[in-house]
Design a protein around this motif. Structure first.
Motif, PDB file in Angstrom:
ATOM      1  N   ASP A  18     -15.026   5.351  -3.294  1.00  0.00           N
ATOM      2  CA  ASP A  18     -13.676   4.515  -3.089  1.00  0.00           C
ATOM      3  C   ASP A  18     -12.567   5.034  -3.527  1.00  0.00           C
ATOM      4  O   ASP A  18     -11.512   5.194  -2.828  1.00  0.00           O
ATOM      5  N   LYS A  59      -3.773   8.406   1.003  1.00  0.00           N
ATOM      6  CA  LYS A  59      -2.331   8.598   0.393  1.00  0.00           C
ATOM      7  C   LYS A  59      -1.876  10.036   0.692  1.00  0.00           C
ATOM      8  O   LYS A  59      -0.656   9.850   1.036  1.00  0.00           O
ATOM      9  N   GLY A  89       1.128   0.076  -1.282  1.00  0.00           N
ATOM     10  CA  GLY A  89       0.691  -0.479  -2.052  1.00  0.00           C
ATOM     11  C   GLY A  89      -0.824  -0.642  -2.182  1.00  0.00           C
ATOM     12  O   GLY A  89      -1.577  -0.048  -0.930  1.00  0.00           O
ATOM     13  N   GLU A  90      -1.700  -1.590  -3.177  1.00  0.00           N
ATOM     14  CA  GLU A  90      -2.984  -1.429  -2.820  1.00  0.00           C
ATOM     15  C   GLU A  90      -3.821  -2.162  -1.695  1.00  0.00           C
ATOM     16  O   GLU A  90      -4.467  -1.526  -1.176  1.00  0.00           O
ATOM     17  N   ARG A  91      -2.913  -3.107  -0.887  1.00  0.00           N
ATOM     18  CA  ARG A  91      -3.332  -3.600   0.135  1.00  0.00           C
ATOM     19  C   ARG A  91      -3.201  -2.508   1.386  1.00  0.00           C
ATOM     20  O   ARG A  91      -4.046  -2.484   2.186  1.00  0.00           O
ATOM     21  N   ASP A  92      -2.149  -1.691   1.264  1.00  0.00           N
ATOM     22  CA  ASP A  92      -2.023  -0.666   2.240  1.00  0.00           C
ATOM     23  C   ASP A  92      -3.294   0.167   2.218  1.00  0.00           C
ATOM     24  O   ASP A  92      -3.488   0.655   3.441  1.00  0.00           O
ATOM     25  N   ALA A 136      -6.024  -0.205   1.025  1.00  0.00           N
ATOM     26  CA  ALA A 136      -7.236  -0.854   1.490  1.00  0.00           C
ATOM     27  C   ALA A 136      -7.570  -0.662   2.787  1.00  0.00           C
ATOM     28  O   ALA A 136      -8.250  -0.488   3.643  1.00  0.00           O
ATOM     29  N   ARG A 137      -6.295  -0.889   3.539  1.00  0.00           N
ATOM     30  CA  ARG A 137      -6.278  -1.153   5.016  1.00  0.00           C
ATOM     31  C   ARG A 137      -6.574   0.062   5.777  1.00  0.00           C
ATOM     32  O   ARG A 137      -7.377   0.110   6.634  1.00  0.00           O
TER      33      ARG A 137
END
Length: 768
Positions: free
Chosen positions: A56, A64, A73-76, A78-79
């Motif tokens: 992960d 990145k 950000g974290e959501r970006d 993850a997406r």
């Protein structure tokens, strides 16, 4: 639990471990059915497996780096990871890598993404195009002490697609001061340990191991199999392999890089650009692998000096080389220097592999010099002695000529003085000045030439004058002249050592003619330091030498001939040489005597040309290191220097006998007469074919210790000399009042390599 049970458990666990030769990991890609089944069996069969799954984090890092301009950000993240997986289960993504030697199972991105992410921070010091080009390069590293740091740095940068590693050695505990590895790897082949380190860093990097090292049989495979090497990095200790590697690399136009882990030296030989370039820049001439194969560490020293340059090595390495096979087993290396050198060599190899304009040559990145300044100037060995004619100008007239003395014509005078200057003198200092005035020949002591801490009150110089006087007497007898010699004829004037009056007929008080036959040996007499053979002296030779010495009233010859006695005097003479070398002033005096080149010897015509010392290549290399007292000062601080005793010990091992010429009192007149006894004995030995080698440090050191109460000696040297004196007195029948004129070796030896030169008569003769 008892000891036996522990041993059984340890043995059983070792038996289940990975073979010592294993360095390649196993790859499992669960997206493939066979790999998924194999991974399942592995997990079932080996309960010791440790699992490391950070896929992960790796995927997040990957996405990145692919969006460097975006603030994610974290959501970006993850997406983007989800989009990247495109529905594939994360546990089956990429590759599982199993390291059998550690039972670790690691989940990684597969090769392309792994390499992309791992080299991302190389940009743009290494551009993408350069990184792709480096992936097609092959670099070979031979010798995995310094070479381990080189190989690991190349692997870190991924500046090669294939690394070939060669070293026949196994890891020892003493290697761990400079090789980055764990203690659990002790006794593992160095190539295997290094290959495992690389595999744990980057399992996809191709590594080819040669655990037998490079040999004549496999060198072609090492250089060519799988494609020709683009760069060869030589860090091996074997001199024969160094030469073989370069000859083979030159023949195949492969550039060679070497780092010495001293003063940051990087050596570059661009055989790819210069196919006829001399090996090692021509520093070793026509040296062949056969000549250096199988040498001990000690015997390699002179060749190492040729290769890296004596004057170019650091002060501490110079001092350490004196201690090789004494207080250290081999030349030292520091972890900081090895890591620094490994990085420099890897950087150089990468730039060559990329086609950058790296020229052949030697480059120093000396951190000690760059950061803390230079080491300073070598301690001065002392200026040449001032010439002596000024002595004659200040000396005043000679004593009045004796009635009946004859005048010497210029040719006869010259022949007599030539005989005189053929005499021996300590360090070949030639401390004489001859003054001819009317019908009188005066012999002056040119103290400026013989003055040294080792020669207490100039007694050694006076011995040389006595020997010179003996030669003049013998030469005069050969000319048909009678001679009267007056030692120290002028009260209070110790510079005028003797005057000579010559007569055309026998005259009262003239020298006897019993030893006139020795005159023929004057031109043949010389010092012979060559190794000889320990064969006993013939009784008639022993008697002849004693008779020659004892023809001088009061002179005696003591001889040591028993093996135990010779071994002991060899140890004592060696210890005396060590004290002389490690004390600053006596070291300076000694270095002042030495002439290091034939040109210097010819120009000065005094002192000891190094070629007359009959040193082995190893001893000569060590002696040259000893020129710089700063190195010896370190050796002294370390309590070392035992290797400085070796040359004397070797010399005595092949002695037929060691002799000591003495007189019962220690006045200057006694030393003068002792010099005459020395010359009579030496000329006799010359006629008998016996080699003579003066070894005078101890008697004159003791003279300063006893009669001078150690004046000029540091406390440590004086204390050590006192201990030597106690042992010395068990060998020779002497006391503190005795004049110990000459200690010398007698042997049967072959012809010398070179003889000491003499200053021209015109330089030492003044005619008033």
């Amino acid at each position: 639990m008892n000891t036996t049970r522990w041993q059984q458990l340890i043995s059983s666990r070792e038996a289940r471990g990975a073979p010592n030769g294993a360095w390649r990991p196993r790859f499992f890609r669960p997206a493939r059915e066979d790999d998924a089944d194999g991974l399942g069996r592995l997990l079932h069969d080996d309960a010791r497996i440790e699992i490391f799954d950070t896929i992960d984090r790796q995927l997040a890092d990957l996405v990145k780096t692919r969006h460097p301009r975006e603030r994610l950000g974290e959501r970006d993240v993850a997406r983007l990871v989800g989009e990247h997986l495109n529905g594939a289960p994360v546990e089956a993504y990429g590759v599982w890598v199993y390291y059998p030697w550690s039972h670790r199972l690691v989940h990684l991105l597969d090769e392309a993404e792994f390499v992309e992410l791992r080299t991302d921070r190389n940009k743009h010091k290494i551009s993408g195009e350069e990184q792709a080009a480096l992936a097609r390069r092959r670099i070979g590293v031979v010798g995995l002490s310094v070479g381990q740091s080189v190989a690991m740095t190349i692997a870190l940068e991924r500046s090669a697609g294939e690394l070939r590693l060669a070293d026949f050695d196994h890891l020892d505990l003493s290697n761990l001061n400079r090789i980055r590895t764990g203690a659990h790897n002790l006794d593992l082949p160095k190539v295997v340990a290094t290959a495992r380190e690389i595999a744990e860093l980057d399992p996809f990097l191709q590594v080819t191991c040669f655990p037998e090292g490079v040999t004549e049989d496999n060198i072609e495979r090492f250089l060519l199999d799988g494609g020709k090497l683009d760069v060869l990095v030589d860090e091996c200790d074997s001199l024969d392999i160094k030469l073989l590697l370069r000859a083979s690399a030159r023949a195949r136009r492969i550039p060679v890089v070497m780092e010495t882990s001293d003063r940051g030296l990087i050596d570059v030989e661009r055989f790819d650009l210069e196919g006829d370039r001399p090996i090692l820049h021509g520093l070793v001439g026509d040296l062949t692998p056969e000549r250096v194969r199988g040498l001990s560490t000690e015997d390699k020293v002179p060749y190492v000096m040729q290769i890296i340059g004596q004057d170019a090595i650091s002060l501490r390495l110079r001092a350490s080389l004196i201690e090789v096979q004494q207080s250290v087993s081999t030349w030292p290396q520091l972890g900081s220097a090895v890591v620094h050198g490994g990085a420099a060599a890897a950087d150089t190899a990468r730039r060559i592999a990329l086609g950058e304009p790296v020229r052949s040559g030697r480059y120093y990145v000396d951190l000690e010099e760059l950061i803390s300044g230079p080491e300073g100037e070598p301690a001065a060995a002392g200026a040449p002695r001032a010439p002596g004619p000024a002595l004659a100008a200040a000396a005043g007239p000679l004593p009045a000529a004796e009635a009946g003395a004859v005048a010497l014509d210029p040719a006869r005078l010259r022949r007599l003085v030539e005989a005189g200057v053929a005499a021996p003198s300590g360090g070949n200092c030639q401390p004489w000045l001859w003054v001819h005035e009317g019908r009188r020949l005066g012999l002056f002591h040119d103290r400026a030439r013989s003055e040294s801490l080792a020669d207490f009150q100039g007694a050694g110089g006076v011995v040389a004058l006595g020997a010179a006087a003996e030669n003049v007497v013998l030469a005069a007898h050969r000319e048909g002249l009678s001679v009267r010699v007056s030692p120290f004829p002028r009260e209070g004037d110790e510079d005028l050592a003797a005057t000579f009056a010559f007569f055309g007929a026998p005259t009262p008080g003239a020298e006897e003619h019993a030893l006139d036959g020795l005159a023929d040996a004057i031109g043949l007499r010389h010092t012979n330091r060559r190794p000889g053979q320990r064969a006993p002296l013939a009784e008639e030779h022993r008697a002849a030498l004693r008779a020659a010495v004892e023809s001088i009233p009061g002179a005696r010859l003591g001889l040591l001939e028993a093996p135990a006695e010779l071994d002991e005097i060899g140890a004592l003479i060696g210890a005396g040489d060590r004290l002389r070398m490690l004390a600053r002033q006596t070291h300076a005096d000694m270095m002042r005597e030495v002439r290091w080149t034939e040109a210097e010897a010819e120009a000065r015509r005094d002192g000891l040309f190094v070629g007359t010392l009959e040193l082995s290549p190893t001893d000569l290399a060590g002696f040259k290191i000893c020129r710089d007292y700063r190195a010896l000062e370190l050796v002294r601080r370390w309590g070392g220097g035992r290797g400085l005793e070796r040359m004397a010990q070797k010399a005595i091992r092949c002695a037929a006998a060691v002799g000591l010429i003495t007189l019962p009192r220690a006045r200057l007149t006694d030393y003068f007469q002792g010099g005459r006894a020395v010359e009579r004995a030496w000329l006799t030995a010359t006629q008998l074919g016996i080699a003579v080698y003066p070894m005078t440090t101890l008697p004159y050191l003791f003279a300063r210790l006893i009669r001078g109460r150690g004046e000029g000696l540091d406390a440590e040297t004086a204390e050590a000399a006192t201990g030597l004196r106690e042992r010395y007195l068990r060998l020779f029948d002497v006391d503190d009042a005795t004049a110990e004129v000459l200690l010398f070796r007698l042997s049967l030896a072959g012809p010398v390599s070179a003889r000491s030169l003499r200053r021209p008569v015109d330089d030492v003769l003044v005619v008033r």
